[in-house]
Design a protein around this motif. Sequence first.
Motif, PDB file in Angstrom:
ATOM      1  N   ARG A  50      28.887  14.033  33.239  1.00 52.79           N
ATOM      2  CA  ARG A  50      29.148  14.986  32.159  1.00 52.79           C
ATOM      3  C   ARG A  50      28.490  14.516  30.859  1.00 52.79           C
ATOM      4  O   ARG A  50      27.865  15.290  30.148  1.00 52.79           O
ATOM      5  N   TRP A  51      28.611  13.205  30.551  1.00 61.26           N
ATOM      6  CA  TRP A  51      28.027  12.653  29.333  1.00 61.26           C
ATOM      7  C   TRP A  51      26.498  12.781  29.366  1.00 61.26           C
ATOM      8  O   TRP A  51      25.886  13.142  28.362  1.00 61.26           O
ATOM      9  N   MET A  52      25.892  12.514  30.521  1.00 62.37           N
ATOM     10  CA  MET A  52      24.439  12.631  30.640  1.00 62.37           C
ATOM     11  C   MET A  52      23.998  14.088  30.421  1.00 62.37           C
ATOM     12  O   MET A  52      22.997  14.337  29.760  1.00 62.37           O
ATOM     13  N   ALA A  53      24.749  15.038  30.962  1.00 59.87           N
ATOM     14  CA  ALA A  53      24.427  16.453  30.767  1.00 59.87           C
ATOM     15  C   ALA A  53      24.547  16.828  29.288  1.00 59.87           C
ATOM     16  O   ALA A  53      23.706  17.563  28.755  1.00 59.87           O
ATOM     17  N   GLU A  54      25.578  16.301  28.609  1.00 61.66           N
ATOM     18  CA  GLU A  54      25.745  16.556  27.178  1.00 61.66           C
ATOM     19  C   GLU A  54      24.572  15.998  26.389  1.00 61.66           C
ATOM     20  O   GLU A  54      24.104  16.620  25.433  1.00 61.66           O
ATOM     21  N   GLN A  55      24.092  14.822  26.781  1.00 61.60           N
ATOM     22  CA  GLN A  55      22.948  14.213  26.095  1.00 61.60           C
ATOM     23  C   GLN A  55      21.692  15.056  26.289  1.00 61.60           C
ATOM     24  O   GLN A  55      20.916  15.244  25.359  1.00 61.60           O
ATOM     25  N   GLU A  56      21.505  15.581  27.493  1.00 59.28           N
ATOM     26  CA  GLU A  56      20.351  16.437  27.753  1.00 59.28           C
ATOM     27  C   GLU A  56      20.426  17.693  26.898  1.00 59.28           C
ATOM     28  O   GLU A  56      19.431  18.103  26.302  1.00 59.28           O
ATOM     29  N   ASP A  57      21.623  18.305  26.815  1.00 61.06           N
ATOM     30  CA  ASP A  57      21.804  19.504  25.998  1.00 61.06           C
ATOM     31  C   ASP A  57      21.554  19.187  24.532  1.00 61.06           C
ATOM     32  O   ASP A  57      20.879  19.927  23.832  1.00 61.06           O
ATOM     33  N   ARG A  58      22.109  18.077  24.064  1.00 57.00           N
ATOM     34  CA  ARG A  58      21.969  17.681  22.662  1.00 57.00           C
ATOM     35  C   ARG A  58      20.510  17.402  22.325  1.00 57.00           C
ATOM     36  O   ARG A  58      20.018  17.814  21.288  1.00 57.00           O
ATOM     37  N   ASN A  59      19.806  16.725  23.214  1.00 59.28           N
ATOM     38  CA  ASN A  59      18.399  16.403  22.965  1.00 59.28           C
ATOM     39  C   ASN A  59      17.520  17.641  23.005  1.00 59.28           C
ATOM     40  O   ASN A  59      16.542  17.733  22.273  1.00 59.28           O
ATOM     41  N   SER A  60      17.853  18.611  23.849  1.00 60.41           N
ATOM     42  CA  SER A  60      17.035  19.821  23.911  1.00 60.41           C
ATOM     43  C   SER A  60      17.236  20.664  22.654  1.00 60.41           C
ATOM     44  O   SER A  60      16.319  21.341  22.215  1.00 60.41           O
ATOM     45  N   VAL A  61      18.408  20.597  22.041  1.00 57.91           N
ATOM     46  CA  VAL A  61      18.673  21.331  20.805  1.00 57.91           C
ATOM     47  C   VAL A  61      17.977  20.643  19.636  1.00 57.91           C
ATOM     48  O   VAL A  61      17.436  21.284  18.746  1.00 57.91           O
ATOM     49  N   LEU A  62      17.952  19.311  19.630  1.00 57.94           N
ATOM     50  CA  LEU A  62      17.392  18.560  18.518  1.00 57.94           C
ATOM     51  C   LEU A  62      15.880  18.416  18.568  1.00 57.94           C
ATOM     52  O   LEU A  62      15.254  18.181  17.541  1.00 57.94           O
TER      53      LEU A  62
END
Length: 84
Positions: A50-62
């Motif tokens: 879940r944390w890795m998926a959140e990081q991917e989402d966060r990085n794609s937004v940033l």
Amino acid sequence: MSDKLLSVPETCQVLGISRAALYKTIQAGDGPTVTKIGRRTLFRETSLERWMAEQEDRNSVLSPQAPAPTDISGLEAPSSEASQ
């Protein structure tokens, strides 16, 4: 329901980071959820995913988007006189 617990070395291997980098991330409050059992620091596999998926989402937004292609249909070709 069985949720595998990963050790610090296993978690580092999954994430591809060093032990120091993992602990820095946790200390900064940006890391995956920690499960403590006695003195052992463990990570639930589902929490890590879940944390890795959140990081991917966060990085794609940033991450900056590629600039839109420029429409060059209205531009004129340079005249041959300018190159002489």
